[in-house]
Design a protein around this motif. Structure first.
Motif, mmCIF file in Angstrom:
data_model
loop_
_atom_site.group_PDB
_atom_site.id
_atom_site.type_symbol
_atom_site.label_atom_id
_atom_site.label_comp_id
_atom_site.label_asym_id
_atom_site.label_seq_id
_atom_site.Cartn_x
_atom_site.Cartn_y
_atom_site.Cartn_z
ATOM 1 N N TYR A 73 4.178 -75.273 20.943
ATOM 2 C CA TYR A 73 5.003 -74.071 21.016
ATOM 3 C C TYR A 73 6.290 -74.352 21.792
ATOM 4 C CZ TYR A 73 0.722 -71.764 19.513
ATOM 5 O OH TYR A 73 -0.388 -71.399 18.804
ATOM 6 N N CYS A 80 9.086 -66.953 21.596
ATOM 7 C CA CYS A 80 8.280 -68.179 21.540
ATOM 8 C C CYS A 80 7.953 -68.453 20.074
ATOM 9 C CB CYS A 80 6.996 -68.015 22.348
ATOM 10 S SG CYS A 80 5.937 -69.497 22.359
ATOM 11 N N CYS A 150 4.545 -66.424 23.869
ATOM 12 C CA CYS A 150 3.657 -67.447 23.313
ATOM 13 C C CYS A 150 2.237 -66.920 23.094
ATOM 14 C CB CYS A 150 3.643 -68.678 24.225
ATOM 15 S SG CYS A 150 5.175 -69.644 24.114
#
Length: 207
Positions: A73, A80, A150
């Motif tokens: 990521y 993200c 994320c």
């Protein structure tokens, strides 16, 4: 009926990995059977064939599968995204080997040559289906757009993975269903074709 166990495992890791198409890692293992008649061979396959957990019974062949997904990521201001994804499909194909008695009837040998070739073809098709879905999963993960954070990106990756692996499992079951219905007619057709090739000198007679 040649059903197989679909052992689909998923590992999600925040790791940088090289880009590329879904990778296939394939191994083979074999189990031995004896017998000098078709009935003997059938009993031996039922006794020594790989056991499928979903049915609890044994089968002439099997393919065990595991999907491993590694995702990296990238955090940016306020978002993200998935920077990269790599899917590896690990399969183990389990096939029978017949210890041919010296006095086995040529017709039995012909049938075995036909049957064993069809078992291998069947299992290799399962491998192909798995690899295709592995490639689809990898492409789908790479195509996702950035998320707010994320945690949300990881949740979306898990959602995509679950959906595609579920479709993969259904495709494998459907393939088995079709193959089971057509099994007898397919074997008879393959035997006729093999006999024609032997008679024309394209194949040697059963050894």
């Amino acid at each position: 009926m040649m059903k197989r166990s679909l052992l689909c495992a998923l590992l999600l890791a925040v790791t940088a990995v090289p880009a590329g198409a879904a990778n296939l890692v394939k191994t083979y293992s074999y189990f031995s059977i004896g017998g000098s008649t078709l009935e003997d061979i059938e009993k031996q396959l039922s006794k020594h064939g790989p056991q499928v957990k979903s049915t609890g019974s044994r089968h002439p062949g099997a393919t065990q599968m595991a999907f491993t997904t590694r995702i990296s990521y990238a955090r940016q201001a306020g978002s993200c995204r998935i920077a990269d994804a790599a899917v590896t499909v690990k399969v183990k194909v389990i096939l029978p080997e017949w210890r041919r008695p010296r006095k086995a009837d040529p017709d039995v040998k012909l049938f075995w040559d036909t049957l064993s070739a069809d078992i291998k073809r069947h299992e290799e098709r399962h491998v192909e289906i798995a690899k295709n879905y592995g490639r689809e999963l990898e492409n789908a993960l790479k195509a996702t757009y950035p998320r707010a954070d994320c945690g949300t990106a990881k949740a979306k990756a898990a959602e995509i993975t679950a959906a595609i692996l579920a479709r993969h499992d259904r495709a494998q079951v459907q393939f088995d269903r079709v193959e089971s219905v057509n099994f007898e007619s397919r074997i008879l057709r393959l035997m006729r074709y093999r006999i024609q090739r032997i008679e024309s000198g394209q194949l040697p007679p059963p050894a």
